[in-house]
Design a protein around this motif. Structure first.
Motif, mmCIF file in Angstrom:
data_model
loop_
_atom_site.group_PDB
_atom_site.id
_atom_site.type_symbol
_atom_site.label_atom_id
_atom_site.label_comp_id
_atom_site.label_asym_id
_atom_site.label_seq_id
_atom_site.Cartn_x
_atom_site.Cartn_y
_atom_site.Cartn_z
ATOM 1 N N GLN A 1 -0.733 -12.452 -18.452
ATOM 2 C CA GLN A 1 -0.842 -12.405 -16.989
ATOM 3 C C GLN A 1 0.113 -13.407 -16.359
ATOM 4 O OE1 GLN A 1 -4.249 -14.329 -15.034
ATOM 5 N NE2 GLN A 1 -4.568 -12.466 -13.857
ATOM 6 N N SER A 2 0.963 -12.914 -15.464
ATOM 7 C CA SER A 2 1.759 -13.787 -14.617
ATOM 8 C C SER A 2 1.163 -13.765 -13.218
ATOM 9 C CB SER A 2 3.221 -13.336 -14.560
ATOM 10 O OG SER A 2 3.934 -14.107 -13.619
ATOM 11 N N ARG B 1 -8.154 -16.418 -21.091
ATOM 12 C CA ARG B 1 -8.466 -15.123 -20.492
ATOM 13 C C ARG B 1 -7.645 -14.903 -19.223
ATOM 14 N NH1 ARG B 1 -15.136 -15.453 -20.542
ATOM 15 N NH2 ARG B 1 -15.407 -15.606 -22.824
ATOM 16 N N PRO B 2 -7.314 -13.653 -18.931
ATOM 17 C CA PRO B 2 -6.684 -13.381 -17.633
ATOM 18 C C PRO B 2 -7.635 -13.767 -16.501
ATOM 19 C CG PRO B 2 -6.552 -11.475 -19.084
ATOM 20 C CD PRO B 2 -7.496 -12.448 -19.736
ATOM 21 N N LEU B 3 -7.081 -14.332 -15.454
ATOM 22 C CA LEU B 3 -7.891 -14.734 -14.313
ATOM 23 C C LEU B 3 -8.203 -13.503 -13.465
ATOM 24 C CD1 LEU B 3 -9.070 -17.228 -12.813
ATOM 25 C CD2 LEU B 3 -6.946 -17.282 -11.495
ATOM 26 N N PHE C 1 -13.461 -21.588 -23.659
ATOM 27 C CA PHE C 1 -12.476 -20.601 -23.226
ATOM 28 C C PHE C 1 -11.835 -21.111 -21.950
ATOM 29 C CE2 PHE C 1 -16.707 -18.858 -21.929
ATOM 30 C CZ PHE C 1 -16.605 -19.002 -20.564
ATOM 31 N N SER C 2 -10.640 -20.575 -21.651
ATOM 32 C CA SER C 2 -9.864 -21.055 -20.516
ATOM 33 C C SER C 2 -9.365 -19.894 -19.685
ATOM 34 C CB SER C 2 -8.661 -21.891 -20.993
ATOM 35 O OG SER C 2 -9.064 -23.032 -21.695
ATOM 36 N N TYR C 3 -9.034 -20.221 -18.423
ATOM 37 C CA TYR C 3 -8.379 -19.282 -17.517
ATOM 38 C C TYR C 3 -7.090 -19.929 -17.032
ATOM 39 C CZ TYR C 3 -12.729 -16.673 -17.548
ATOM 40 O OH TYR C 3 -13.826 -15.951 -17.953
ATOM 41 N N GLY C 4 -6.002 -19.181 -17.125
ATOM 42 C CA GLY C 4 -4.717 -19.718 -16.709
ATOM 43 C C GLY C 4 -4.642 -19.938 -15.213
ATOM 44 N N LEU C 5 -3.875 -20.953 -14.819
ATOM 45 C CA LEU C 5 -3.616 -21.264 -13.411
ATOM 46 C C LEU C 5 -2.112 -21.385 -13.227
ATOM 47 C CD1 LEU C 5 -6.317 -24.049 -12.912
ATOM 48 C CD2 LEU C 5 -6.494 -21.662 -12.207
ATOM 49 N N SER C 6 -1.569 -20.594 -12.315
ATOM 50 C CA SER C 6 -0.134 -20.577 -12.040
ATOM 51 C C SER C 6 0.667 -20.181 -13.288
ATOM 52 C CB SER C 6 0.349 -21.937 -11.504
ATOM 53 O OG SER C 6 1.571 -21.797 -10.820
ATOM 54 N N THR C 7 0.133 -19.233 -14.055
ATOM 55 C CA THR C 7 0.888 -18.713 -15.195
ATOM 56 C C THR C 7 2.128 -17.973 -14.690
ATOM 57 O OG1 THR C 7 -0.546 -16.756 -15.188
ATOM 58 C CG2 THR C 7 -1.102 -18.533 -16.715
#
Length: 451
Positions: A311-312, A26-28, A295-301
């Protein structure tokens, strides 16, 4: 005649095999704040005296193209990460990293040091081999200077080498940093220094990070460069060479084209990412996954590494040199503070885990899930300390610092395991500063175990 028995050689380890975990990224929520960051990381290797990053105006400078004309006032951060190795086998002279500050105004400016840390690879924080998961309550576990410096700042520390305040008279220069990178008697003769400072200025100032070699006193002993030495190189010097590999354009996104991110030399915008992670922007809770799912949330994408989130999170650069990174890829030194108000809405107890993971990098999820390796390849992609706060199953508040070392494609161990009764609500807070010498992206994963 005696025959010597041959010891059979150890079998080669099996090649890494991919494991696919079906789940979404998911987008953070939230975004980076607007705090400017002086980001000095290119060229990574110091090969000559000169200017690493200057935000001074170009007027009156011998090499105006080396100065980016950006003033700092109020809250700002300073990040610097550089390596020095012997220029020749016989020359083991110490290099110095200096950060000079100038007050262009008509009254004194006070710069307060809120938190700060600076460490060498040798002897302060060598890249030692550590287990993947080590509790680090006192900050005594680290691998590399970036790992150690980020751990200190995460705990709110100001290293003793930094005074709490620096007063810069009007129209004057002062040294914010003047620290050595020694290479003698190291074997091989190479060393690095990582620095992060959180600062607040009550007036406008300009900064520059510079490289000089140690001077000698009358007895031939090495001594640190003086303020006058630093001022001279600022006014007459050019950018340090050799330069790093230049980046490719950000819109060079065809899957078959190689992307070169480049290293950063400029002013990034954003020091911290704070977010309340909930089901929806208008929601006050984060519903746990179904049993056996996650589910996950991106970090430093980042570009080419958004993991299907679209999401960047990369910090934009307000000013930069033309041959350095277009954005602050990796978000080195940027702090993530995430609050997860977990809720078990079912009428059954559930076991929930929180973990940091380093999946195989990709932009879209080609296999409808995150891809991992088993067994793991040798490349280390993350080394640093994270903090997790939560209420345990006995109702007691817990704060846990854990040093993690993760290889490419590593699933990671749970940072917290919660037994959540039916209807339970539990707040989990996760924080870390993205450490230098790590490779993004990572994810924060919430999982509910099978019943």
């Amino acid at each position: 005649m005696f025959w010597l028995a041959q010891t059979p050689s150890a079998p080669a380890p099996p090649p890494p095999q991919e494991i696919v975990i079906p789940q979404t990224v998911r987008p953070l929520p939230g975004q980076l704040d607007a705090v400017p960051v002086f980001n000095s990381n290119s060229p990574e290797i110091i090969g000559a005296e000169g200017i690493l990053l200057s935000t001074f105006p170009s007027q009156g400078k011998r090499h105006p193209e080396a100065h980016l004309d950006f003033g700092f006032e109020g809250r700002f951060d300073l990040f610097a990460h550089h390596v020095y190795k012997a220029l020749t086998p016989e020359n083991l002279t110490t290099a110095y990293l200096g950060v000079i500050v100038y007050n262009p105004g008509t009254r004194p400016v006070t710069i307060n040091t809120l938190q700060a840390a600076s460490y060498l690879s040798q002897p302060d924080a060598p890249f030692i081999s550590l287990p993947p998961f080590v509790d680090n309550p006192l900050g005594e576990v680290y691998a590399g200077p970036g790992s150690r410096a980020m751990s200190d700042v995460l705990r709110g520390r100001r290293q003793a080498i930094f005074p709490p305040q620096l007063i810069v008279p009007p129209g004057s220069y002062q040294m914010l940093l003047n620290l050595p990178i020694p290479i003698a008697p190291l074997d091989p003769p190479i060393n690095g220094r990582s620095t992060l400072m959180r600062l607040r200025s009550d007036g406008p100032v300009y900064l520059a990070s510079l490289a000089l070699f140690a001077r000698q006193d009358a007895a031939g002993n090495e001594i640190a460069p003086t303020l006058e030495d630093w001022q001279t190189i600022l006014e007459t010097g050019n950018l340090v060479t050799p330069r790093d590999r230049p980046p490719t354009l950000l819109d060079n996104t065809a899957p078959t084209n190689q992307i070169i991110y480049g290293r950063v030399a400029g002013v990034g915008i954003g020091s911290r990412w704070q977010a309340q992670v909930t089901d929806q922007p208008t929601s006050a809770e984060l519903t746990i996954p179904d049993p056996g799912s996650a589910f996950s949330y991106g970090l430093s994408t980042l570009a080419r590494g958004r993991l299907g989130s679209d999401q960047s999170q990369t910090a934009p650069l307000r000013v930069r040199y033309p041959d350095t990174a277009y954005e602050a890829h990796g978000n080195y030194g940027i702090q993530y503070d995430l609050s997860l108000p977990l809720h078990n809405p079912t009428n059954q107890p559930r076991t929930v885990t929180i973990a940091l993971q380093t999946p195989i990098k990709e932009d879209t999820l080609s296999r409808n899930g995150l891809r991992f390796f088993e067994p793991l390849p040798p490349q280390t992609f993350f080394r640093g300390t994270v903090r997790v706060r939560y209420t345990d199953d006995q109702g007691l508040p817990q704060t846990r610092y854990v040093h993690l070392v993760q290889r490419r494609g590593q699933q990671g161990e749970p940072l917290a395991t919660l037994q959540m009764p039916a209807g339970d609500r539990r707040l989990v807070e996760f924080s870390f500063l993205y450490p230098p010498d790590s490779t993004p992206p990572q994810v924060l994963t919430v999982s509910t175990l099978e019943e």
